[in-house]
Enzyme design. Sequence first.
Site, short mmCIF file in Angstrom:
data_model
loop_
_atom_site.label_atom_id
_atom_site.label_comp_id
_atom_site.label_asym_id
_atom_site.label_seq_id
_atom_site.Cartn_x
_atom_site.Cartn_y
_atom_site.Cartn_z
N CYS A 170 -0.45 4.04 2.12
CA CYS A 170 -0.36 3.73 3.76
C CYS A 170 1.14 3.96 4.09
O CYS A 170 1.32 4.88 4.92
CB CYS A 170 -0.54 2.59 4.03
SG CYS A 170 -2.04 1.79 3.26
N ASP A 171 2.24 3.70 3.42
CA ASP A 171 3.62 3.48 3.67
C ASP A 171 4.58 4.19 3.13
O ASP A 171 5.74 4.29 3.35
CB ASP A 171 3.75 1.75 3.69
CG ASP A 171 3.20 0.91 4.57
OD1 ASP A 171 2.49 1.44 5.36
OD2 ASP A 171 2.93 -0.21 4.17
N CYS B 290 0.77 -1.23 0.16
CA CYS B 290 0.14 0.04 0.01
C CYS B 290 1.09 1.09 0.04
O CYS B 290 1.60 1.72 1.00
CB CYS B 290 -0.76 0.00 1.23
SG CYS B 290 -1.91 1.54 1.46
C1 LIG Z 1 0.51 -3.85 5.28
C2 LIG Z 1 -0.71 -2.98 5.18
C3 LIG Z 1 -0.63 -1.71 5.66
C4 LIG Z 1 -1.57 -1.05 5.44
N1 LIG Z 1 -1.61 0.51 5.98
C5 LIG Z 1 -2.78 1.05 6.07
C6 LIG Z 1 -2.74 2.52 6.36
O1 LIG Z 1 -1.50 2.82 6.76
N2 LIG Z 1 -3.82 3.25 6.36
C7 LIG Z 1 -5.10 2.75 5.88
O2 LIG Z 1 -5.90 3.45 5.96
N3 LIG Z 1 -5.02 1.51 5.54
C8 LIG Z 1 -4.02 0.70 5.45
N4 LIG Z 1 -3.93 -0.54 4.74
C9 LIG Z 1 -5.47 -1.03 4.48
C10 LIG Z 1 -6.33 -1.37 5.54
O3 LIG Z 1 -5.81 -1.99 6.75
C11 LIG Z 1 -7.62 -2.18 5.28
O4 LIG Z 1 -8.19 -1.48 3.89
C12 LIG Z 1 -8.75 -2.30 6.16
O5 LIG Z 1 -8.07 -2.75 7.59
C13 LIG Z 1 -9.65 -3.30 5.83
O6 LIG Z 1 -10.48 -3.77 6.78
P1 LIG Z 1 -11.51 -4.80 6.66
O7 LIG Z 1 -12.47 -4.63 7.99
O8 LIG Z 1 -12.51 -4.55 5.59
O9 LIG Z 1 -11.07 -6.05 6.48
P2 LIG Z 1 -9.74 -6.83 7.21
O10 LIG Z 1 -8.79 -6.01 8.01
O11 LIG Z 1 -9.10 -7.87 6.23
O12 LIG Z 1 -10.61 -7.64 8.16
C14 LIG Z 1 -11.27 -8.87 7.83
C15 LIG Z 1 -11.19 -9.82 9.25
O13 LIG Z 1 -12.10 -10.90 8.76
C16 LIG Z 1 -11.72 -12.13 8.94
N5 LIG Z 1 -11.95 -13.14 8.09
C17 LIG Z 1 -11.63 -13.53 6.80
N6 LIG Z 1 -12.42 -14.67 6.29
C18 LIG Z 1 -13.28 -14.80 7.36
C19 LIG Z 1 -14.30 -15.92 7.24
N7 LIG Z 1 -14.69 -16.69 6.46
N8 LIG Z 1 -14.89 -15.97 8.65
C20 LIG Z 1 -14.57 -15.12 9.56
N9 LIG Z 1 -13.66 -14.15 9.69
C21 LIG Z 1 -12.92 -14.00 8.52
C22 LIG Z 1 -10.17 -12.01 8.84
O14 LIG Z 1 -9.38 -12.71 9.70
C23 LIG Z 1 -9.97 -10.34 9.39
O15 LIG Z 1 -9.58 -10.33 10.82
C24 LIG Z 1 -2.87 -1.48 5.00
C25 LIG Z 1 -3.06 -2.68 4.60
C26 LIG Z 1 -1.89 -3.61 4.44
C27 LIG Z 1 -2.05 -4.87 4.35
#
Ligand SMILES: Cc1cc2nc3c(=O)[nH]c(=O)nc-3n(C[C@H](O)[C@H](O)[C@H](O)COP(=O)(O)OP(=O)(O)OC[C@H]3O[C@@H](n4cnc5c(N)ncnc54)[C@H](O)[C@@H]3O)c2cc1C
Length: 318
Positions: free
Chosen positions: A138-139, A135
Amino acid sequence: MDNHFDVIVIGAGAAGLTAGIYLSRAKVKTLILNEGAVGGQMVLTHEIANYPGVENISGYELACIMKTQAQKFGCIIKSNLKISSLEIDDDVKRVTVNNKDVYTSNAIIISTGGKSRMIGAVNEDKFKGKGISYCATCDGDFFKDKEIIVVGGGNSALEEAVSLTKYASKVTAVHQFDHFQAFKHYVDEAKKNEKINFIMESKIIEFVGDEKLEAVKIQHQSTSEITEIKIDGVFIFIGYVPNTESLEGLIELNQWNEIVVDKDMKTRISGVFAAGDSIQKKYRQVTTAVADGTIAALSAAEYINNLKKEMHEHEFVH
Ligand SMILES: Cc1cc2nc3c(=O)[nH]c(=O)nc-3n(C[C@H](O)[C@H](O)[C@H](O)COP(=O)(O)OP(=O)(O)OC[C@H]3O[C@@H](n4cnc5c(N)ncnc54)[C@H](O)[C@@H]3O)c2cc1C
């Protein structure tokens, strides 16, 4: 009916935890079920510096605050489990966990997030967030005046390679083919940028370092020659994979396996909502996941309230 909830949220990332906060605060009985650690992708993020209102915080800390906030309002969170089956077509939804525990609800929010496509090189998991990023938004800022590599040959790889030259002193674009798949204007812009150089027909096969990433081993595709390059960071842009494999056939997915929702985060199935990185969208950030989670929670709460009103009216008439 201890195992019956108004809403079950699948996934405890930024979107799911936000939904949990809003629903529980509105006295909607809510259970969050999560595979893996609470916080999702946030816990992979060393430092989050673009979450409004918080100048600088580790992803893990931000996730802990969201979790505590949801629990404080009465939300139940169960993590490190395996969802064995989901039945979401009927009015009462059924979720089976670890092949034994059954939870039911009147509505469901799917917020299973996603992951960036990995290149599959040695030590990629080890250096995620410690030199390897997926990202630039982000970084990028952490690599001011540093030398970095960008992997990929599509639009986002070349667009991000150019955007990362705002921070990095040198950007090396590494691509497995001898030509890019990106639109011509992205390629032209990257080629005319003096900070960007190119290594074509090559793949990173290993990430090298102790605690932090220090170098990469790159293999040329046709000669098989391996070169080690010292580097401060590697950004990988070879696509994104939503965590929706287990939803195939259950819910409408688009051609990229993203969940199809309307502006209120409703799917086509009554009482089923979705939010965060697993839905169809362009920008994947904590802020956008939090926004989706809010909308999904408010839509689900409205659905539950209408359902309760209907049931009440039905009882009154009879
Ligand atoms: C390395 C990295 C750095 C980042 N840095 C930033 C930043 O600085 N700023 C920013 O705004 N964004 C950043 N992002 C992006 C940001 O983290 C994501 O867009 C955001 O956290 C997504 O949230 P979410 O809840 O949609 O999904 P996720 O964070 O992916 O959470 C989904 C959850 O569902 C669980 N899950 C998956 N499948 C299942 C299932 N079948 N049953 C039950 N549970 C399940 C997973 O284990 C997880 O806990 C970064 C991403 C990465 C990878």
